[in-house]
Design an enzyme around this catalytic site. Sequence first.
Site, PDB file in Angstrom:
ATOM      1  N   ILE A 274       0.816  -1.427   0.200  1.00 42.92           N
ATOM      2  CA  ILE A 274       0.078  -0.062  -0.039  1.00 42.92           C
ATOM      3  C   ILE A 274       0.873   1.326  -0.150  1.00 42.92           C
ATOM      4  CG2 ILE A 274      -1.914   1.393   1.530  1.00 42.92           C
ATOM      5  CD1 ILE A 274      -2.593  -1.451   2.424  1.00 42.92           C
TER       6      ILE A 274
ATOM      7  N   GLY B 289       8.707  -5.023   2.420  1.00 38.81           N
ATOM      8  CA  GLY B 289       8.607  -4.132   1.359  1.00 38.81           C
ATOM      9  C   GLY B 289       9.887  -4.180   0.387  1.00 38.81           C
TER      10      GLY B 289
ATOM     11  N   ILE C 143      11.486   1.017  12.622  1.00 36.45           N
ATOM     12  CA  ILE C 143      10.740   2.070  13.472  1.00 36.45           C
ATOM     13  C   ILE C 143      10.663   1.533  15.033  1.00 36.45           C
ATOM     14  CG2 ILE C 143       9.096   2.685  11.511  1.00 36.45           C
ATOM     15  CD1 ILE C 143       6.875   0.824  12.928  1.00 36.45           C
TER      16      ILE C 143
ATOM     17  N   ALA D 260       3.828   1.520   8.249  1.00 38.26           N
ATOM     18  CA  ALA D 260       4.906   0.404   8.429  1.00 38.26           C
ATOM     19  C   ALA D 260       4.037  -0.495   9.685  1.00 38.26           C
ATOM     20  CB  ALA D 260       6.063   0.849   8.933  1.00 38.26           C
TER      21      ALA D 260
ATOM     22  N   TYR E 220      -2.742  -9.630  15.735  1.00 38.69           N
ATOM     23  CA  TYR E 220      -2.660  -8.475  14.810  1.00 38.69           C
ATOM     24  C   TYR E 220      -3.673  -7.514  14.874  1.00 38.69           C
ATOM     25  CZ  TYR E 220      -3.107  -6.234  10.408  1.00 38.69           C
ATOM     26  OH  TYR E 220      -3.115  -5.146   9.455  1.00 38.69           O
TER      27      TYR E 220
ATOM     28  N   VAL F 285      -6.001 -12.971  -0.724  1.00 38.98           N
ATOM     29  CA  VAL F 285      -6.556 -14.204  -1.683  1.00 38.98           C
ATOM     30  C   VAL F 285      -6.609 -13.950  -3.035  1.00 38.98           C
ATOM     31  CG1 VAL F 285      -9.170 -13.376  -1.321  1.00 38.98           C
ATOM     32  CG2 VAL F 285      -8.582 -15.825  -1.781  1.00 38.98           C
ATOM     33  N   ILE F 286      -6.693 -12.683  -3.476  1.00 38.29           N
ATOM     34  CA  ILE F 286      -6.678 -12.366  -4.961  1.00 38.29           C
ATOM     35  C   ILE F 286      -5.327 -12.607  -5.528  1.00 38.29           C
ATOM     36  CG2 ILE F 286      -6.856 -10.382  -6.469  1.00 38.29           C
ATOM     37  CD1 ILE F 286      -9.170  -9.316  -4.963  1.00 38.29           C
TER      38      ILE F 286
ATOM     39  N   ILE G 296     -10.435 -23.165  -2.485  1.00 35.84           N
ATOM     40  CA  ILE G 296     -11.190 -22.288  -1.556  1.00 35.84           C
ATOM     41  C   ILE G 296     -11.292 -23.019  -0.228  1.00 35.84           C
ATOM     42  CG2 ILE G 296     -13.427 -21.673  -1.163  1.00 35.84           C
ATOM     43  CD1 ILE G 296     -13.824 -21.096  -4.385  1.00 35.84           C
TER      44      ILE G 296
ATOM     45  N   GLY H  20     -11.727 -19.985  12.815  1.00 35.40           N
ATOM     46  CA  GLY H  20     -11.309 -18.614  12.989  1.00 35.40           C
ATOM     47  C   GLY H  20     -11.830 -17.811  11.880  1.00 35.40           C
TER      48      GLY H  20
HETATM   49  N1  LIG Z   1      -2.997  -5.267   2.813  1.00 39.39           N
HETATM   50  C1  LIG Z   1      -4.243  -5.091   3.606  1.00 39.39           C
HETATM   51  O1  LIG Z   1      -5.240  -5.783   2.946  1.00 39.39           O
HETATM   52  C2  LIG Z   1      -4.501  -4.182   4.896  1.00 39.39           C
HETATM   53  C3  LIG Z   1      -5.804  -4.152   5.287  1.00 39.39           C
HETATM   54  C4  LIG Z   1      -5.692  -3.618   6.324  1.00 39.39           C
HETATM   55  C5  LIG Z   1      -4.985  -2.879   6.989  1.00 39.39           C
HETATM   56  N2  LIG Z   1      -3.646  -2.777   6.281  1.00 39.39           N
HETATM   57  C6  LIG Z   1      -2.407  -2.157   7.114  1.00 39.39           C
HETATM   58  O2  LIG Z   1      -1.792  -1.330   6.047  1.00 39.39           O
HETATM   59  C7  LIG Z   1      -0.333  -1.071   6.298  1.00 39.39           C
HETATM   60  C8  LIG Z   1       0.100  -1.447   4.902  1.00 39.39           C
HETATM   61  O3  LIG Z   1      -0.044  -2.888   4.754  1.00 39.39           O
HETATM   62  P1  LIG Z   1       0.716  -3.719   3.510  1.00 39.39           P
HETATM   63  O4  LIG Z   1      -0.368  -4.462   2.975  1.00 39.39           O
HETATM   64  O5  LIG Z   1       1.198  -2.594   2.525  1.00 39.39           O
HETATM   65  O6  LIG Z   1       1.881  -4.390   4.008  1.00 39.39           O
HETATM   66  P2  LIG Z   1       3.239  -4.361   3.506  1.00 39.39           P
HETATM   67  O7  LIG Z   1       3.755  -5.600   4.401  1.00 39.39           O
HETATM   68  O8  LIG Z   1       3.309  -4.674   2.333  1.00 39.39           O
HETATM   69  O9  LIG Z   1       3.996  -3.173   4.005  1.00 39.39           O
HETATM   70  C9  LIG Z   1       4.567  -3.052   5.349  1.00 39.39           C
HETATM   71  C10 LIG Z   1       5.836  -2.293   5.110  1.00 39.39           C
HETATM   72  O10 LIG Z   1       6.087  -1.726   6.587  1.00 39.39           O
HETATM   73  C11 LIG Z   1       7.542  -2.108   6.387  1.00 39.39           C
HETATM   74  N3  LIG Z   1       7.918  -2.360   7.940  1.00 39.39           N
HETATM   75  C12 LIG Z   1       7.707  -3.672   8.671  1.00 39.39           C
HETATM   76  N4  LIG Z   1       8.211  -3.585   9.685  1.00 39.39           N
HETATM   77  C13 LIG Z   1       8.916  -2.218   9.699  1.00 39.39           C
HETATM   78  C14 LIG Z   1       9.883  -1.898  10.862  1.00 39.39           C
HETATM   79  N5  LIG Z   1      10.097  -2.489  11.968  1.00 39.39           N
HETATM   80  N6  LIG Z   1      10.313  -0.653  10.275  1.00 39.39           N
HETATM   81  C15 LIG Z   1      10.377  -0.237   9.381  1.00 39.39           C
HETATM   82  N7  LIG Z   1       9.454  -0.690   8.436  1.00 39.39           N
HETATM   83  C16 LIG Z   1       8.617  -1.816   8.565  1.00 39.39           C
HETATM   84  C17 LIG Z   1       7.757  -3.511   5.306  1.00 39.39           C
HETATM   85  O11 LIG Z   1       8.886  -3.607   5.092  1.00 39.39           O
HETATM   86  C18 LIG Z   1       6.964  -2.944   4.397  1.00 39.39           C
HETATM   87  O12 LIG Z   1       7.340  -2.274   3.325  1.00 39.39           O
HETATM   88  C19 LIG Z   1      -0.128  -1.769   7.556  1.00 39.39           C
HETATM   89  O13 LIG Z   1      -0.294  -1.119   8.657  1.00 39.39           O
HETATM   90  C20 LIG Z   1      -1.471  -2.780   7.585  1.00 39.39           C
HETATM   91  O14 LIG Z   1      -1.702  -3.257   8.832  1.00 39.39           O
HETATM   92  C21 LIG Z   1      -3.329  -3.550   5.181  1.00 39.39           C
END
Ligand SMILES: NC(=O)c1ccc[n+]([C@@H]2O[C@H](COP(=O)([O-])OP(=O)(O)OC[C@H]3O[C@@H](n4cnc5c(N)ncnc54)[C@H](O)[C@@H]3O)[C@@H](O)[C@H]2O)c1
Length: 324
Positions: free
Chosen positions: A13, A37, A55, A78, A145, A188-189, A204, A277
Site C-alpha cells: 500500500i 517491502g 521503526i 509500517a 494482529y 486471496v486475490i 477455496i 477462526g
Molecule cells: N493489505 C491489506 O489488505 C491491509 C488491510 C488492512 C490494513 N492494512 C495495513 O496497511 C499497512 C500497510 O500494509 P501492506 O499490505 O502494504 O503491508 P506490507 O507488508 O506490504 O507493508 C508494510 C511495510 O512496512 C515495512 N516494515 C515492517 N516492519 C517495519 C519496521 N519495523 N520498520 C520499518 N518498516 C517496517 C515493510 O518492509 C513494508 O514495506 C499496514 O499497517 C497494515 O496493517 C493492510
Amino acid sequence: MQKILVTGGAGFIGSHVVDALVEQGKSVLIADNLSTGKNAHVNPSENTYFFDVDITKRDRLEQIFRQHSDIDGVIHLAAQSKASPSLDAPEHDANINIHGTVNVLELTKAYEVKNFIYASSAAVYGDQQTLPIAEDVAVEPLSPYGVSKQAGEEYVKAYRRLYDIDARVLRFANVYGPRQSVDTEAGVITIFVEQLLNGEQPGIYGDGKQTRDFIYVTDVASAILHCLFEEPSEPEESSPVYNVGTGQETSVEELLRELCAVMDQRYRPLYMEKRPGDIEKSYLDNRKLRANYAWEPETSLADGLTATIAHAKRSDASYEKIDS
Ligand SMILES: NC(=O)c1ccc[n+]([C@@H]2O[C@H](COP(=O)([O-])OP(=O)(O)OC[C@H]3O[C@@H](n4cnc5c(N)ncnc54)[C@H](O)[C@@H]3O)[C@@H](O)[C@H]2O)c1
C-alpha cells in the site's frame, strides 16, 4: 513544497501512497526496513528519499526528523501487516505495531508535525453480526494482529487529545492490487491470480460463500490523501475513525468466478476444509468517509482484477508506473 513522511513506503500500500504523493507534487520521505517491502517498489523520483530504518529503533528514526525539520505530515503504514504470523509470534507483532507506532508518535510530537494518518484494519472488528460494519460498533479483534492495530489506534487517539496532533485512524478492508506480496499469507486475490497463472487449481477454504470487501489499492491511497490534505465537510468527532472499503460484499466464489472470466479460464476450484477462526461475512460501511471527504472508491472489481493480473504477468520487478 509539502514534505510527507511515509513509514512502510516500500510496501504494497505504501508504494502506491508514495506514487500518489509524487503525482501531487509532494516531497516524500520513506522510512522502511524492507522486511516485507521492496526497493523495487520505490518510485525513483527526484523528490523521493528512502531511509532504511526500523521503526522500533527510535534513534535511527529520529535522524530523519532531525535532518528534515519541515515535515508536514506522517502517514504511518509500517507494520507487521498480517493476522496469521501474529498468532505464531505475537511479541514480534506487538513490538512493531505497538512499540513502533509509539516511536513514530513520540517523534511526531517532539518535532511538532501537525498531521498524522494511521493505517488500521478491519481486523479490529472481528466477527460482527450487523453488516455492513460501521465505525461505531464495539471492536472485538480475533487475532494478536487485530489487537495490536487496535492498540495503535488508541495511542493515536490519545496523542491527538494530548498534543493537538491532527490525527485520523483509517480502517482498511481487504486491499488488493499490483505489488501485493506473493507468499502464503498474501491476499486471496494475489494467491488466486498466481495459482491460475501457474495452471494450478485454485483452492477455496470452506464453501466459498464467505464474503469480504475487496478494495483496489489506489482507492485506498486516494482515501489517505483526501484525509491528509482536505478539510472535512462536517466537524469531526474528537478522535476521527474512518472505514476505507467499497461498501460491497463479494463472496470468495464470486471473486474466483470473476477472476476466471477476466483470465478466460474455466472455473474449477478445489474446495478445502474451512479454516478455524475464519470470519463468515465482512464488509465495511464507507458512508462516513464519503460524506466527510470528496472520496469515492473508483475502481470496479473487474478493472482492479485486470490491472492486478497484468502486473502479475510482468517479470520485471524494478519500479514501474502502474496503469489502472
Ligand atoms: N493489505 C491489506 O489488505 C491491509 C488491510 C488492512 C490494513 N492494512 C495495513 O496497511 C499497512 C500497510 O500494509 P501492506 O499490505 O502494504 O503491508 P506490507 O507488508 O506490504 O507493508 C508494510 C511495510 O512496512 C515495512 N516494515 C515492517 N516492519 C517495519 C519496521 N519495523 N520498520 C520499518 N518498516 C517496517 C515493510 O518492509 C513494508 O514495506 C499496514 O499497517 C497494515 O496493517 C493492510
